[in-house]
Design a protein around this motif. Structure first.
Motif, PDB file in Angstrom:
ATOM      1  N   ASN A   1     -16.108 -33.651  17.894  1.00 11.57           N
ATOM      2  CA  ASN A   1     -15.720 -32.401  18.553  1.00 11.57           C
ATOM      3  C   ASN A   1     -15.483 -31.281  17.543  1.00 11.57           C
ATOM      4  OD1 ASN A   1     -15.890 -33.450  21.104  1.00 11.57           O
ATOM      5  ND2 ASN A   1     -13.688 -33.655  21.431  1.00 11.57           N
ATOM      6  N   GLU A   2     -14.807 -31.595  16.451  1.00 10.58           N
ATOM      7  CA  GLU A   2     -14.525 -30.575  15.439  1.00 10.58           C
ATOM      8  C   GLU A   2     -15.808 -30.118  14.759  1.00 10.58           C
ATOM      9  OE1 GLU A   2     -11.894 -27.923  13.942  1.00 10.58           O
ATOM     10  OE2 GLU A   2     -11.383 -29.560  15.328  1.00 10.58           O
ATOM     11  N   ALA A   3     -16.730 -31.043  14.523  1.00 12.67           N
ATOM     12  CA  ALA A   3     -18.024 -30.679  13.930  1.00 12.67           C
ATOM     13  C   ALA A   3     -18.781 -29.723  14.846  1.00 12.67           C
ATOM     14  CB  ALA A   3     -18.852 -31.937  13.671  1.00 12.67           C
ATOM     15  N   ILE A   4     -18.742 -29.988  16.153  1.00 15.71           N
ATOM     16  CA  ILE A   4     -19.419 -29.107  17.112  1.00 15.71           C
ATOM     17  C   ILE A   4     -18.798 -27.717  17.095  1.00 15.71           C
ATOM     18  CG2 ILE A   4     -19.816 -28.692  19.582  1.00 15.71           C
ATOM     19  CD1 ILE A   4     -20.028 -31.769  19.880  1.00 15.71           C
ATOM     20  N   MET A   5     -17.478 -27.646  17.004  1.00 14.47           N
ATOM     21  CA  MET A   5     -16.815 -26.339  16.960  1.00 14.47           C
ATOM     22  C   MET A   5     -17.183 -25.577  15.690  1.00 14.47           C
ATOM     23  SD  MET A   5     -13.097 -26.833  18.784  1.00 14.47           S
ATOM     24  CE  MET A   5     -12.612 -28.390  18.061  1.00 14.47           C
ATOM     25  N   LEU A   6     -17.249 -26.282  14.551  1.00 13.71           N
ATOM     26  CA  LEU A   6     -17.677 -25.630  13.308  1.00 13.71           C
ATOM     27  C   LEU A   6     -19.086 -25.059  13.451  1.00 13.71           C
ATOM     28  CD1 LEU A   6     -16.490 -28.111  10.532  1.00 13.71           C
ATOM     29  CD2 LEU A   6     -15.721 -25.750  10.842  1.00 13.71           C
ATOM     30  N   TYR A   7     -19.958 -25.827  14.058  1.00 17.29           N
ATOM     31  CA  TYR A   7     -21.345 -25.393  14.270  1.00 17.29           C
ATOM     32  C   TYR A   7     -21.407 -24.188  15.201  1.00 17.29           C
ATOM     33  CZ  TYR A   7     -25.996 -25.561  16.422  1.00 17.29           C
ATOM     34  OH  TYR A   7     -27.221 -25.229  16.935  1.00 17.29           O
ATOM     35  N   GLN A   8     -20.661 -24.238  16.297  1.00 14.63           N
ATOM     36  CA  GLN A   8     -20.700 -23.148  17.270  1.00 14.63           C
ATOM     37  C   GLN A   8     -20.036 -21.875  16.746  1.00 14.63           C
ATOM     38  OE1 GLN A   8     -19.010 -25.212  20.711  1.00 14.63           O
ATOM     39  NE2 GLN A   8     -21.058 -25.372  21.610  1.00 14.63           N
ATOM     40  N   GLU A   9     -19.080 -22.026  15.845  1.00 15.76           N
ATOM     41  CA  GLU A   9     -18.451 -20.868  15.212  1.00 15.76           C
ATOM     42  C   GLU A   9     -19.369 -20.200  14.195  1.00 15.76           C
ATOM     43  OE1 GLU A   9     -15.013 -22.485  13.415  1.00 15.76           O
ATOM     44  OE2 GLU A   9     -13.915 -22.771  15.297  1.00 15.76           O
ATOM     45  N   GLY A  10     -20.431 -20.910  13.807  1.00 16.15           N
ATOM     46  CA  GLY A  10     -21.343 -20.386  12.799  1.00 16.15           C
ATOM     47  C   GLY A  10     -20.915 -20.686  11.382  1.00 16.15           C
ATOM     48  N   THR A  11     -19.933 -21.584  11.222  1.00 14.08           N
ATOM     49  CA  THR A  11     -19.462 -21.927   9.884  1.00 14.08           C
ATOM     50  C   THR A  11     -20.558 -22.576   9.055  1.00 14.08           C
ATOM     51  OG1 THR A  11     -17.206 -22.214  10.716  1.00 14.08           O
ATOM     52  CG2 THR A  11     -17.728 -23.257   8.598  1.00 14.08           C
ATOM     53  N   ALA A  12     -21.337 -23.447   9.672  1.00 13.86           N
ATOM     54  CA  ALA A  12     -22.421 -24.138   8.968  1.00 13.86           C
ATOM     55  C   ALA A  12     -23.394 -24.701   9.994  1.00 13.86           C
ATOM     56  CB  ALA A  12     -21.860 -25.272   8.096  1.00 13.86           C
ATOM     57  N   SER A  13     -24.582 -25.048   9.529  1.00 16.56           N
ATOM     58  CA  SER A  13     -25.582 -25.668  10.402  1.00 16.56           C
ATOM     59  C   SER A  13     -25.231 -27.144  10.645  1.00 16.56           C
ATOM     60  CB  SER A  13     -26.970 -25.580   9.763  1.00 16.56           C
ATOM     61  OG  SER A  13     -27.030 -26.393   8.598  1.00 16.56           O
ATOM     62  N   LYS A  14     -25.846 -27.740  11.664  1.00 18.70           N
ATOM     63  CA  LYS A  14     -25.638 -29.167  11.912  1.00 18.70           C
ATOM     64  C   LYS A  14     -26.008 -29.975  10.673  1.00 18.70           C
ATOM     65  CE  LYS A  14     -28.475 -29.579  15.408  1.00 18.70           C
ATOM     66  NZ  LYS A  14     -29.011 -28.255  15.668  1.00 18.70           N
TER      67      LYS A  14
END
Length: 297
Positions: A202-215
């Motif tokens: 879940n946290e990885a998905i939020m990082l991705y959706q925030e634009g912090t980094a790519s998958k």
């Protein structure tokens, strides 16, 4: 008494994987499913997995034939005969598991009374609740195998309120026979693995959706930075996004904490049938559909 013959009920990804791994370690296995299509997929899944091992020189053609000869595929429960241990590997639906064990207990207690150990391959449900309709509640234990079963050497051992020590010991005997390391857990929601992996994904998905980094970069960071075999997105694809969604829904319902709240992205992918490696597409795309996935990402 040594475990020699087991029955696995449910020929999905987990059931097929358990059957393959048990047969690879010399056990006679009867794999039971409700549909011919389910058995066909399971047989193909096992053959695909063994063909990968052939390509890697992990087994020989003769060893493949011997392993397959140890597995009997059937639609008819009455074909199972006498067994030492029964494993249920159907989806995590409490009512369905309760009904199945009630029926299996009637069947096997007539055939080999007092001798059969009953196992539920559940990732999230309490063993005490699954045993509700059973008479011999002390002979039910949880064994949570992880996919792909032949490759992952861990099994979570889950004791219910009524589970006897003799039942736990018997299940651990099977785990070790299959080359697994058993770990003891209480029947708290999610046990160890699901409880820890859902917030990570879940946290990885939020990082991705925030634009912090790519998958891709998130996965690389976790693999290289912390020694993970797979990053969270690749791991979710391996588990199956339908499974991840089910774990999230159950944990959020049971614990009410936002870190377990099902992510809309996972829900949308699952709704479209993009479940990860087993369907050929999830967070990533895969060249071919693999039902019993063992490829490295």
């Amino acid at each position: 008494m040594e475990i020699r013959r087991i029955a696995v009920f449910g020929a999905g990804v987990m059931g097929a994987g358990i059957a393959q791994d048990a047969a690879a370690h010399g056990l006679e296995v009867v794999l039971v499913d409700q549909t011919e299509d389910g058995l066909t997929r399971a047989r193909q899944s096992i053959e695909n997995s063994l063909n990968l091992e052939l390509q890697r020189w992990g087994i020989t053609g003769s060893e493949k034939k011997v392993l397959l000869s140890h597995i009997k595929f059937t639609l008819n429960r009455s074909d199972v005969g006498s067994v030492d241990l029964v494993i249920e590997a159907i989806p995590d639906d409490l009512a369905a598991k309760q009904d199945l064990f009630s029926q299996l207990e009637i069947q096997f207690e007539k055939m080999c009374p007092g001798e059969v150990t009953y196992v539920s391959n559940t990732a999230i449900l309490p063993i005490t609740d699954i045993a509700l309709k059973m008479v011999n509640k002390e002979r039910l234990v949880g064994m949570h195998f992880l996919a792909p079963v032949p490759a992952i050497k861990l099994v979570e051992m889950v004791r219910g309120v009524h589970t006897s020590q003799a039942t736990v010991d018997r299940a651990k005997e099977l785990a070790r026979r299959m080359g697994k390391t058993p770990v003891d857990v209480l029947e708290n929601p999610g046990y160890i693995t699901a409880r820890l992996v859902v917030p990570l994904i879940n946290e990885a998905i939020m990082l991705y959706q925030e634009g912090t980094a790519s998958k891709e970069d998130i996965d690389v960071a976790m693999r290289l930075g912390f020694g993970f075999n797979k990053g969270p997105f690749a791991l979710a694809d391996q588990i199956g996004l339908d499974i991840v969604l089910g774990w999230s829904e159950h944990l959020f319902h049971e614990l009410g904490e936002t870190r377990y709240r099902p992510q809309a992205l996972v829900r949308n992918l699952a709704r479209r049938g993009h479940l990860g490696v087993k369907t050929g597409k999830g967070f990533y795309s895969y060249e071919t559909r693999v039902d019993n996935a063992e490829e490295k990402i």
